[in-house]
Design a protein around this motif. Sequence first.
Motif, short mmCIF file in Angstrom:
data_model
loop_
_atom_site.label_atom_id
_atom_site.label_comp_id
_atom_site.label_asym_id
_atom_site.label_seq_id
_atom_site.Cartn_x
_atom_site.Cartn_y
_atom_site.Cartn_z
N THR A 1 34.95 44.69 45.60
CA THR A 1 34.15 44.69 46.83
C THR A 1 32.67 44.99 46.53
O THR A 1 31.76 44.36 47.08
CB THR A 1 34.70 45.74 47.81
OG1 THR A 1 36.08 45.48 48.05
CG2 THR A 1 33.95 45.68 49.13
N ARG B 1 40.06 47.23 43.52
CA ARG B 1 39.62 46.64 44.78
C ARG B 1 38.20 47.10 45.13
O ARG B 1 37.37 46.32 45.62
CB ARG B 1 40.60 47.01 45.89
CG ARG B 1 40.30 46.30 47.22
CD ARG B 1 41.28 46.69 48.30
NE ARG B 1 42.64 46.41 47.91
CZ ARG B 1 43.56 47.34 47.65
NH1 ARG B 1 43.23 48.62 47.73
NH2 ARG B 1 44.77 47.00 47.32
N THR B 2 37.93 48.36 44.89
CA THR B 2 36.59 48.89 45.18
C THR B 2 35.54 48.22 44.31
O THR B 2 34.45 47.84 44.80
CB THR B 2 36.58 50.41 44.95
OG1 THR B 2 37.55 51.03 45.79
CG2 THR B 2 35.20 50.99 45.26
N SER C 1 44.85 50.32 41.35
CA SER C 1 44.71 49.18 42.24
C SER C 1 43.54 49.36 43.20
O SER C 1 42.74 48.43 43.41
CB SER C 1 46.01 48.98 43.02
OG SER C 1 45.89 47.92 43.95
N ASN C 2 43.43 50.55 43.78
CA ASN C 2 42.31 50.80 44.70
C ASN C 2 40.97 50.81 43.98
O ASN C 2 39.95 50.36 44.51
CB ASN C 2 42.52 52.14 45.42
CG ASN C 2 43.62 52.06 46.46
OD1 ASN C 2 43.70 51.10 47.21
ND2 ASN C 2 44.48 53.06 46.51
N PHE C 3 40.95 51.31 42.75
CA PHE C 3 39.73 51.29 41.97
C PHE C 3 39.29 49.86 41.69
O PHE C 3 38.10 49.52 41.81
CB PHE C 3 39.95 52.05 40.66
CG PHE C 3 38.73 52.14 39.79
CD1 PHE C 3 37.55 52.70 40.28
CD2 PHE C 3 38.74 51.66 38.50
CE1 PHE C 3 36.42 52.79 39.47
CE2 PHE C 3 37.63 51.74 37.69
CZ PHE C 3 36.45 52.30 38.18
N ALA D 1 47.71 45.20 41.03
CA ALA D 1 48.51 45.78 42.11
C ALA D 1 50.00 45.58 41.88
O ALA D 1 50.82 46.42 42.28
CB ALA D 1 48.09 45.16 43.45
N GLY E 1 48.59 53.07 42.35
CA GLY E 1 47.75 53.03 43.55
C GLY E 1 46.30 53.35 43.23
O GLY E 1 45.37 52.70 43.76
N LEU E 2 46.08 54.34 42.35
CA LEU E 2 44.72 54.69 41.96
C LEU E 2 44.02 53.53 41.27
O LEU E 2 42.88 53.17 41.61
CB LEU E 2 44.75 55.92 41.04
CG LEU E 2 43.41 56.35 40.42
CD1 LEU E 2 42.45 56.79 41.52
CD2 LEU E 2 43.64 57.46 39.41
N GLU F 1 42.92 41.33 40.41
CA GLU F 1 43.19 42.47 41.29
C GLU F 1 44.65 42.48 41.74
O GLU F 1 45.31 43.53 41.74
CB GLU F 1 42.27 42.42 42.49
CG GLU F 1 42.47 43.55 43.47
CD GLU F 1 41.67 43.36 44.74
OE1 GLU F 1 42.03 44.00 45.75
OE2 GLU F 1 40.70 42.58 44.74
#
Length: 584
Positions: free
Chosen positions: A259, A255-256, A251-253, A302, A248-249, A298
Motif C-alpha cells: 500500500t 500488505r502495508t 502478511s499484514n507487513f 498470506a 498474520g504479522l 502478497e
Amino acid sequence: MSKSHVACEVSGALRRCRAGFLGVALLSGLINLLMLTGSFFMLEVYDRVLPSRSLPTLVGLIALALLLYAFQGGLEILRGRILARTGALLDQALGRRILELILRAPLRSPPGAAPTDASTLGEGLLPLRDLDTLRAFLSGSGPGALFDLPWIPVYLAICFLFHPLIGAAALAMSAALAAIAVLSEHVTRDPLRASTAHGATRLGLAEAARRNAEAVAALGMRERLIVRWCSANRDYGDTVLATSDTTGLLSNFARTLRTALQSGVLAIGAWLVIRGEATGGIIVAASILVSRALAPAELTIANWKGFVAARQAWGRLAAGLARVPPEALPHRLPAPAASLSVEDVSLVLPGNGRCVIQGATFSVGAGQGLGIIGPSASGKSSLARALVGVWPPMRGAVRLDGASLDQWTSASLGQHLGYLSQEVALFAGTIAENIARFEPDAPPEAVVAAARAGGVHELILRLPRGYDTALGEGGAGLSAGQRQRIGLARALYRDPFLVVLDEPNANLDAEGELALTRAILGVRLRGGICIVVAHRPSALAGVDMVLAVADGRVRAFGPKDQVLARVLHQGPAPDETTPLREVA
C-alpha cells in the motif's frame, strides 16, 4: 520396494493431475493479461479521453473494459473449479492407498502402541488428514497465487517501460516481498510440524477416551483424562496461535508495504509529470500496475502457512507410502487343502525389535485341531498372528500346502482363512454384513451356514431384526459374549481351510463353549485345520494336538492328552526337553 518405484507411485498421482495443472497455467496466463485492463483503461482515459473530451471514445473504452472484466471473472471462476476438481482427482488417485496405509501400518507397530510424534505415520487417521490438507490447499487460493508469480517479471517490465524510476521502485518492493516469503518459510515450518504433532496427540486422547468410555466412567478416570487432554489441547492451541500470529504479522507487513509503495508510485509519477517526463495517465496507470504486480507475492505470503502445511503433509504421505508399499500380485494358487507347516519361524515385535517367538517348527494336517497353550506373554497370540499372515516372520516361513503366505495377496489369502482375535472387532452394519465380511451380494445361505456352524443362528433369530439387526461401531448393542460368537461365525464364513481362534471362549458361557467345541469339530470334519489359542482347558475339547509355548519357544508338541499331562500337571522347567515330539 525400491525408492524409484515409490517415487513413481507418488509422482503418478501428480501426473494424473497434470492436465488440470496445465489448464490452470494457461488460464492464469490469460487472467494476468486481462489484469492489465484497469491500468490501460486509466491510461487511455487520462491521456486520450480527457484531452479530447470525446464521449464516444469514453463509451467505447468502458464497453471494452467491461467485456474484458467479464472474461477475466469467468476465467477466474473456471480456474477455481479446475483447481477444486484437481484436488478431487488427487484424492481419488491416493485415497485407496491412503486407506491401505491406515489399515496396514498398525500391523507394523506393537499392539496397542500409540504414536509418539506426527512423523509416526499410519497411526490413527493422520494420513487421511494429510490428504484432506492437500485437497484443501489445491481447492483454495494458494495455487492460483503460485501460478501468478511467474507473471511478476512481465508487470515489472511494463513498469520499466512507463519509466525506469517506477520500475526500480516496483523491483525493490518485489525483492522485499521475496525476503518476507523466505522469512515466512523459515519461521512457520517448525511450528506447523509441532502443531500437527500436538493435534495428533489431542485427537488420539479424545478417541481413546471415547472408545473406552465405560472404563473411564467406572474407574473415575474422567477428570484425569480431561486434564491430560486439556494439556495437549493447550499445547496444540499455543502452536496454532504462534503460527497464526507469525503469518498474520508477515502478511499484514507485506500488505502495508504494498500500500505504501502504491502511494509512493503516485508520488513518483507526480514528480515525473512536474518534470515533464511522464503524462498524467501514467501516474494512475503505474499505481494500479504496481499494485497488481505485487499482488501475487502478497497473496502467496498470506497463503504460505497452507503451502508449508501441504508440503509437509505430502512429505509425510510419501514417507508413509514408502514404508507400506502396495502388495504385489503373485501367481494365483489353488485353494489349500492338505497342510499347515511352520518352519523355523522367529517373530520380532513390529516397531519394537523384541523377539517374541524363536525357532518355532511344527506342522498340522487336514482334519486336525491344534491347541496352543502357555503362560501369559509367552508368545501365543503373536504366533497366531503369524499363522494368518498379520505379522510376517523375521526368519522362517509359514506355509499352506507348501506355499509361504507371502505368495498370496491379503484378499486371496483371506478367502482360505478364518480368524478370531482376542478383541472381537465388529463394524457398523448389520449382523449379516459382519458375518459375510462385508462381501458384496453375499449369498444369504452362506451367511446362515456360517452362523449355524458357529452355533449362533438361534441367538441371532432372537434379536429384534434377526440377521438385519444393525450394529453400532465396535458391535455396540451386543454383549461381549454375543460379539465373540458372531465373530466366530465370521471366522467360519465360506468354510475356510485354516481357522485360527485366539482365546475364543474368554466371554462365553457353558452354552457358548459347547457351540465353540462343535464349531471346532465341524472344521475338522470337513477337512479343515482349526488352531485354538487358549488359557482355559475347556477350549481344547475339540482339538487332538497341543503345542506348548513358554518364553517365546515351543516346549512341546504332540497328542493332546500326552502334552497336557506333561505340561499342566508336571510343569516342565523352561530348559527341560520333552519326550514328546520335540521341536528344535
